[in-house]
Write an enzyme that holds these catalytic residues in place. Sequence first.
Site, PDB file in Angstrom:
ATOM      1  N   HIS A 133      -1.796   7.698  -2.177  1.00  0.00           N
ATOM      2  CA  HIS A 133      -2.127   7.793  -3.603  1.00  0.00           C
ATOM      3  C   HIS A 133      -1.064   7.172  -4.519  1.00  0.00           C
ATOM      4  O   HIS A 133      -0.690   7.746  -5.543  1.00  0.00           O
ATOM      5  CB  HIS A 133      -2.352   9.256  -3.990  1.00  0.00           C
ATOM      6  CG  HIS A 133      -3.581   9.870  -3.371  1.00  0.00           C
ATOM      7  ND1 HIS A 133      -4.661   9.141  -2.960  1.00  0.00           N
ATOM      8  CD2 HIS A 133      -3.883  11.179  -3.093  1.00  0.00           C
ATOM      9  CE1 HIS A 133      -5.589   9.962  -2.470  1.00  0.00           C
ATOM     10  NE2 HIS A 133      -5.137  11.190  -2.519  1.00  0.00           N
ATOM     11  N   HIS A 207      -9.506  12.049  -8.833  1.00  0.00           N
ATOM     12  CA  HIS A 207      -9.235  13.121  -7.868  1.00  0.00           C
ATOM     13  C   HIS A 207      -9.524  14.523  -8.417  1.00  0.00           C
ATOM     14  O   HIS A 207      -8.739  15.450  -8.171  1.00  0.00           O
ATOM     15  CB  HIS A 207      -7.775  13.006  -7.415  1.00  0.00           C
ATOM     16  CG  HIS A 207      -7.526  13.427  -6.013  1.00  0.00           C
ATOM     17  ND1 HIS A 207      -7.788  14.703  -5.558  1.00  0.00           N
ATOM     18  CD2 HIS A 207      -7.038  12.750  -4.949  1.00  0.00           C
ATOM     19  CE1 HIS A 207      -7.453  14.782  -4.279  1.00  0.00           C
ATOM     20  NE2 HIS A 207      -7.000  13.601  -3.883  1.00  0.00           N
ATOM     21  N   GLU A 344     -14.032  11.025  -3.925  1.00  0.00           N
ATOM     22  CA  GLU A 344     -13.195   9.941  -4.421  1.00  0.00           C
ATOM     23  C   GLU A 344     -13.799   8.584  -4.035  1.00  0.00           C
ATOM     24  O   GLU A 344     -13.574   8.106  -2.924  1.00  0.00           O
ATOM     25  CB  GLU A 344     -11.796  10.065  -3.809  1.00  0.00           C
ATOM     26  CG  GLU A 344     -11.149  11.412  -4.017  1.00  0.00           C
ATOM     27  CD  GLU A 344     -10.045  11.708  -2.995  1.00  0.00           C
ATOM     28  OE1 GLU A 344      -9.095  10.929  -2.887  1.00  0.00           O
ATOM     29  OE2 GLU A 344     -10.152  12.728  -2.290  1.00  0.00           O
TER      30      GLU A 344
HETATM   31  C1  GLA Z   1      -6.801  12.967  -0.615  1.00  0.00           C
HETATM   32  C2  GLA Z   1      -6.269  12.761   0.738  1.00  0.00           C
HETATM   33  C3  GLA Z   1      -5.965  14.092   1.306  1.00  0.00           C
HETATM   34  C4  GLA Z   1      -4.998  14.821   0.429  1.00  0.00           C
HETATM   35  C5  GLA Z   1      -5.533  14.974  -0.913  1.00  0.00           C
HETATM   36  C6  GLA Z   1      -4.514  15.625  -1.809  1.00  0.00           C
HETATM   37  O1  GLA Z   1      -8.053  13.492  -0.597  1.00  0.00           O
HETATM   38  O2  GLA Z   1      -7.126  12.043   1.582  1.00  0.00           O
HETATM   39  O3  GLA Z   1      -5.455  13.937   2.585  1.00  0.00           O
HETATM   40  O4  GLA Z   1      -3.819  14.118   0.336  1.00  0.00           O
HETATM   41  O5  GLA Z   1      -5.903  13.715  -1.409  1.00  0.00           O
HETATM   42  O6  GLA Z   1      -3.920  16.711  -1.233  1.00  0.00           O
END
Ligand code: GLA
Length: 379
Positions: A133, A207, A344
């Site tokens: 991210h 997110h 997402e």
């Molecule tokens: C995304 C990632 C997860 C986790 C979340 C936040 O969905 O794929 O593995 O990192 O963000 O915790």
Amino acid sequence: MAAGLLAVSLTGCTIMSPSNHTSTITKTDFGTTPDGQAVELYTLRNSKGAEADIMTYGGIVQKLIMPDKDGKFADVVQGFDTVAGYTTGTYATNCAYFGALIGRYGNRIGGATFQLEGQTYTLAKNNNGNSLHGGLKGFDKQVWTGKGSVGAHGPQLVLAYVSKDGEEGFPGNLEVTAIYTLTEDNELKLEYTARTDKPTVLNLTHHSYFNLAGQGSGDILNHLVYINSDKTTPVDSTLITTGAFADVTGTPFDFRKPTAIGARINDPDPILQYGPGYDHNWVINKPLGKFGLMARVLEPNSGRVLEVWSDEPGLQFYTGNFLDGSLTGKDGKVYQRHYAFCMEPQHYPDSPNKPNFPSTELKPGQVFHNTIVYKFTTE
Ligand code: GLA
């Protein structure tokens, strides 16, 4: 000011609404970050009573209020009551990206490195030796500049941020705009635009942690999920894609018929247990770049339905596997494992290292554009 718009000034905030309906956008001071940057909170309301509260810190959707089948409103996203909730304490070190804009690269880049035009780039490692991210200080932790207005499609917040060449290891000065609109059809629409001055890679997503029964009200295992997809991109134990595709038929990843999240979440399928639980990318059944339906989620008691639409090729469906009760959020709610889910829309994880995946490169002179819509209805 354009004809037909009415502006009302209140202490510390401005409300504008077209004269033919009552959608509004209000700005309030929302405190400061630990390094002293002022944060604003914009409240977008449509004439149906839906509301989205969005901070300039991380472009975070701090609140999202939507009706149920009886017209009762509830906040359907996790978050905190104050900026400090996001920037200090357990959350700041154990970041879960509640409600945030995600960039430069949503999801993971394996080994936190990639090559582009003969150059090797090294990124911040913030997830098991991988980059997740956007790195240690991604777009979710930056203060964006905000500008609110009410347009033809509803209240709109334009957020802008310039990510400097080399930020978190990514090449190129990247100018990013994220526009949130709350429409009269109870859609929260997000449109990104980006430009670079050097070849780079990017994967921009959102997110929010949804619970359609109301945030913090219990787990989401009864929510019925449909995903418009015949295949996933399998991962290794650190959730890095292998480069292969896997047919969902006969696996716990088959959501082509609406299925309760909890029905198969404990299935011994090893790739599912790497999550542990759902934290995977689905390849959406639609032509590359075409806007279409990705997923539909129903919470049977409230009747709230969330549809996810986008022009992105993939969808990460995450079931809050890392929530563990250590975070206390809005209204004193404690967020336990599986208390929320994320949808997402994105390019596939680790695309910069997977030449067979759709490209995430952006070159100078090109304009990146994508759209993500979270649409709320009831049934
Ligand atoms: C995304 C990632 C997860 C986790 C979340 C936040 O969905 O794929 O593995 O990192 O963000 O915790």
